[in-house]
Design a protein around this motif. Structure first.
Motif, PDB file in Angstrom:
ATOM      1  N   LEU A  95       6.105 -20.322  25.173  1.00  0.00           N
ATOM      2  CA  LEU A  95       4.861 -20.835  24.600  1.00  0.00           C
ATOM      3  C   LEU A  95       3.649 -20.061  25.108  1.00  0.00           C
ATOM      4  N   GLU A  96       3.631 -19.783  26.403  1.00  0.00           N
ATOM      5  CA  GLU A  96       2.494 -19.060  26.978  1.00  0.00           C
ATOM      6  C   GLU A  96       2.393 -17.649  26.410  1.00  0.00           C
ATOM      7  N   LYS A  97       3.529 -17.013  26.237  1.00  0.00           N
ATOM      8  CA  LYS A  97       3.524 -15.632  25.742  1.00  0.00           C
ATOM      9  C   LYS A  97       3.180 -15.566  24.254  1.00  0.00           C
ATOM     10  N   GLU A  98       3.822 -16.405  23.461  1.00  0.00           N
ATOM     11  CA  GLU A  98       3.635 -16.356  22.006  1.00  0.00           C
ATOM     12  C   GLU A  98       2.216 -16.738  21.593  1.00  0.00           C
ATOM     13  N   PHE A  99       1.624 -17.707  22.282  1.00  0.00           N
ATOM     14  CA  PHE A  99       0.323 -18.225  21.865  1.00  0.00           C
ATOM     15  C   PHE A  99      -0.815 -17.890  22.832  1.00  0.00           C
ATOM     16  N   GLU A 100      -0.484 -17.108  23.858  1.00  0.00           N
ATOM     17  CA  GLU A 100      -1.488 -16.717  24.849  1.00  0.00           C
ATOM     18  C   GLU A 100      -2.246 -17.943  25.364  1.00  0.00           C
ATOM     19  N   LEU A 101      -1.478 -18.900  25.846  1.00  0.00           N
ATOM     20  CA  LEU A 101      -2.047 -20.168  26.300  1.00  0.00           C
ATOM     21  C   LEU A 101      -2.619 -20.051  27.698  1.00  0.00           C
ATOM     22  N   ASP A 102      -3.755 -20.694  27.922  1.00  0.00           N
ATOM     23  CA  ASP A 102      -4.231 -20.850  29.288  1.00  0.00           C
ATOM     24  C   ASP A 102      -3.696 -22.188  29.805  1.00  0.00           C
ATOM     25  N   ASP A 103      -4.015 -22.515  31.031  1.00  0.00           N
ATOM     26  CA  ASP A 103      -3.459 -23.730  31.639  1.00  0.00           C
ATOM     27  C   ASP A 103      -3.849 -24.986  30.860  1.00  0.00           C
ATOM     28  N   ASP A 104      -5.088 -25.043  30.405  1.00  0.00           N
ATOM     29  CA  ASP A 104      -5.551 -26.225  29.665  1.00  0.00           C
ATOM     30  C   ASP A 104      -4.839 -26.341  28.319  1.00  0.00           C
ATOM     31  N   ASP A 105      -4.619 -25.205  27.653  1.00  0.00           N
ATOM     32  CA  ASP A 105      -3.898 -25.223  26.374  1.00  0.00           C
ATOM     33  C   ASP A 105      -2.489 -25.780  26.558  1.00  0.00           C
ATOM     34  N   LEU A 106      -1.793 -25.263  27.570  1.00  0.00           N
ATOM     35  CA  LEU A 106      -0.424 -25.713  27.815  1.00  0.00           C
ATOM     36  C   LEU A 106      -0.396 -27.193  28.139  1.00  0.00           C
ATOM     37  N   ARG A 107      -1.297 -27.623  29.004  1.00  0.00           N
ATOM     38  CA  ARG A 107      -1.349 -29.039  29.366  1.00  0.00           C
ATOM     39  C   ARG A 107      -1.577 -29.901  28.120  1.00  0.00           C
ATOM     40  N   ASP A 108      -2.499 -29.503  27.258  1.00  0.00           N
ATOM     41  CA  ASP A 108      -2.800 -30.294  26.061  1.00  0.00           C
ATOM     42  C   ASP A 108      -1.574 -30.430  25.164  1.00  0.00           C
ATOM     43  N   ILE A 109      -0.834 -29.336  25.002  1.00  0.00           N
ATOM     44  CA  ILE A 109       0.373 -29.365  24.168  1.00  0.00           C
ATOM     45  C   ILE A 109       1.418 -30.308  24.760  1.00  0.00           C
ATOM     46  N   ILE A 110       1.648 -30.202  26.060  1.00  0.00           N
ATOM     47  CA  ILE A 110       2.687 -31.009  26.704  1.00  0.00           C
ATOM     48  C   ILE A 110       2.318 -32.479  26.733  1.00  0.00           C
ATOM     49  N   VAL A 111       1.080 -32.789  27.041  1.00  0.00           N
ATOM     50  CA  VAL A 111       0.654 -34.191  27.088  1.00  0.00           C
ATOM     51  C   VAL A 111       0.705 -34.814  25.693  1.00  0.00           C
ATOM     52  N   THR A 112       0.326 -34.027  24.683  1.00  0.00           N
ATOM     53  CA  THR A 112       0.333 -34.528  23.308  1.00  0.00           C
ATOM     54  C   THR A 112       1.750 -34.691  22.768  1.00  0.00           C
ATOM     55  N   TYR A 113       2.607 -33.718  23.054  1.00  0.00           N
ATOM     56  CA  TYR A 113       3.965 -33.742  22.488  1.00  0.00           C
ATOM     57  C   TYR A 113       4.967 -33.173  23.487  1.00  0.00           C
ATOM     58  N   PRO A 114       5.307 -33.957  24.535  1.00  0.00           N
ATOM     59  CA  PRO A 114       6.246 -33.456  25.549  1.00  0.00           C
ATOM     60  C   PRO A 114       7.638 -33.184  25.006  1.00  0.00           C
ATOM     61  N   GLN A 115       7.954 -33.751  23.832  1.00  0.00           N
ATOM     62  CA  GLN A 115       9.267 -33.522  23.228  1.00  0.00           C
ATOM     63  C   GLN A 115       9.504 -32.053  22.893  1.00  0.00           C
ATOM     64  N   ILE A 116       8.450 -31.264  22.887  1.00  0.00           N
ATOM     65  CA  ILE A 116       8.598 -29.836  22.603  1.00  0.00           C
ATOM     66  C   ILE A 116       9.482 -29.166  23.646  1.00  0.00           C
ATOM     67  N   MET A 117       9.554 -29.770  24.837  1.00  0.00           N
ATOM     68  CA  MET A 117      10.395 -29.230  25.901  1.00  0.00           C
ATOM     69  C   MET A 117      11.885 -29.452  25.625  1.00  0.00           C
ATOM     70  N   GLY A 118      12.194 -30.241  24.625  1.00  0.00           N
ATOM     71  CA  GLY A 118      13.590 -30.474  24.280  1.00  0.00           C
ATOM     72  C   GLY A 118      14.101 -29.547  23.196  1.00  0.00           C
ATOM     73  N   LEU A 119      13.243 -28.661  22.692  1.00  0.00           N
ATOM     74  CA  LEU A 119      13.617 -27.748  21.617  1.00  0.00           C
ATOM     75  C   LEU A 119      14.142 -26.433  22.189  1.00  0.00           C
ATOM     76  N   SER A 120      15.187 -25.925  21.592  1.00  0.00           N
ATOM     77  CA  SER A 120      15.759 -24.645  22.014  1.00  0.00           C
ATOM     78  C   SER A 120      14.826 -23.497  21.655  1.00  0.00           C
ATOM     79  N   VAL A 121      14.689 -22.559  22.548  1.00  0.00           N
ATOM     80  CA  VAL A 121      13.854 -21.386  22.270  1.00  0.00           C
ATOM     81  C   VAL A 121      14.474 -20.546  21.163  1.00  0.00           C
TER      82      VAL A 121
END
Length: 275
Positions: free
Chosen positions: A166-192
């Protein structure tokens, strides 16, 4: 109950009968019990005394007999263990309730496998998630685990792989990553490889023609976009947009989240407007 690969006749019959009795006392029917034993016949080789202690502990914590039966049906081996099981379960209960302020009973009903985790590794796992997912507040850790408990047993390498992607594909900073995970933590269950990468590659392809920045904005707006079925939802809807020469980048950002009926209503309205 006939078990071809498990010699039930060689077990301690008195112990087996006592286990059956404990399950009947919980309210299991014969058919329900058969399903449990067929799923985990090895359970009958464990001490009925220890199984009783595990059941008693769950009852004392306020779990209903019906709820315990459902938990056993999902994960029969949560009852298997030594006389220390009660202590281990207690540590898990206390960690979830006191440290994370999570309603452990509701969580156990949904994910009884939490009771199979090593209690002494939970706080370390929570700290790891806090660090890697850029969750600055403990409330954020509680929120993402409560919403998506499998984070507790996904391996650290598994979580790190998805964060790196996620960080590489979307060039996320720490706040971006946090927002994605807090909003939709289920994304961590998806296969890369089998999920995330296929969708990102498709939406960046010439068929969709999103820029990487546009896709990043869409994902930040609605992280669940990456969880929708590529073949069942994303491609069919994008095809309809293309039929009307509508760029996905100019479509409503919530378009993929609409139910099929709501999407059809929107599509009919926009088609009439364009014609």
């Amino acid at each position: 109950i006939r078990l071809k690969k498990f010699p039930i006749e060689k077990m301690n019959r008195r112990n087996v009968r006592r286990i059956f009795q404990l399950f009947y006392e919980l309210g299991m029917t014969t058919d329900f019990l058969s399903g449990v034993i067929l799923k985990a016949p090895q359970l009958l080789s464990y001490s009925s005394v220890n199984i009783q202690k595990s059941i008693k502990y769950l009852q004392n914590e306020g779990l209903t007999n019906e709820g315990i039966c459902k938990m056993i049906h999902i994960r029969p081996m949560i009852l298997a263990g030594s006389t220390r099981e009660g202590k281990r379960m207690d540590l898990i209960f206390r960690f979830l309730q006191k440290d994370l302020n999570i309603d452990s009973k509701k969580l156990f009903y949904r994910y009884p496998q939490v009771l199979e985790l090593k209690a002494d590794g939970l706080i370390e796992k929570a700290r790891f998630l806090s660090q890697v997912l850029k969750l600055r507040r403990w409330n954020d850790v509680s929120s993402v685990i409560s919403t998506f408990p499998p984070l507790l047993w996904l391996s650290e390498s598994n979580v790190q792989e998805k964060v790196n992607f996620l960080e590489k594909e979307f060039e996320l900073d720490d706040d971006d990553l946090r927002d994605i995970i807090v909003t939709y933590p289920q994304i961590m269950g998806l296969s890369v490889e089998k999920n995330l990468k296929l969708k990102v590659d498709f939406m960046l392809s010439e068929h969709v023609a999103l820029t990487r920045i546009e896709l990043k904005d869409l994902v930040l707006y609605q992280p669940a976009l990456l969880a929708y079925s590529l073949e069942g939802r994303i491609k069919p809807r994008l095809c309809k947009l293309q039929e009307n020469s509508i760029s996905f980048s100019y479509a409503p950002p919530y378009l993929m989240s609409l139910s099929d009926s709501k999407f059809e209503e929107w599509y009919v309205d926009i088609h009439i407007y364009l014609v």
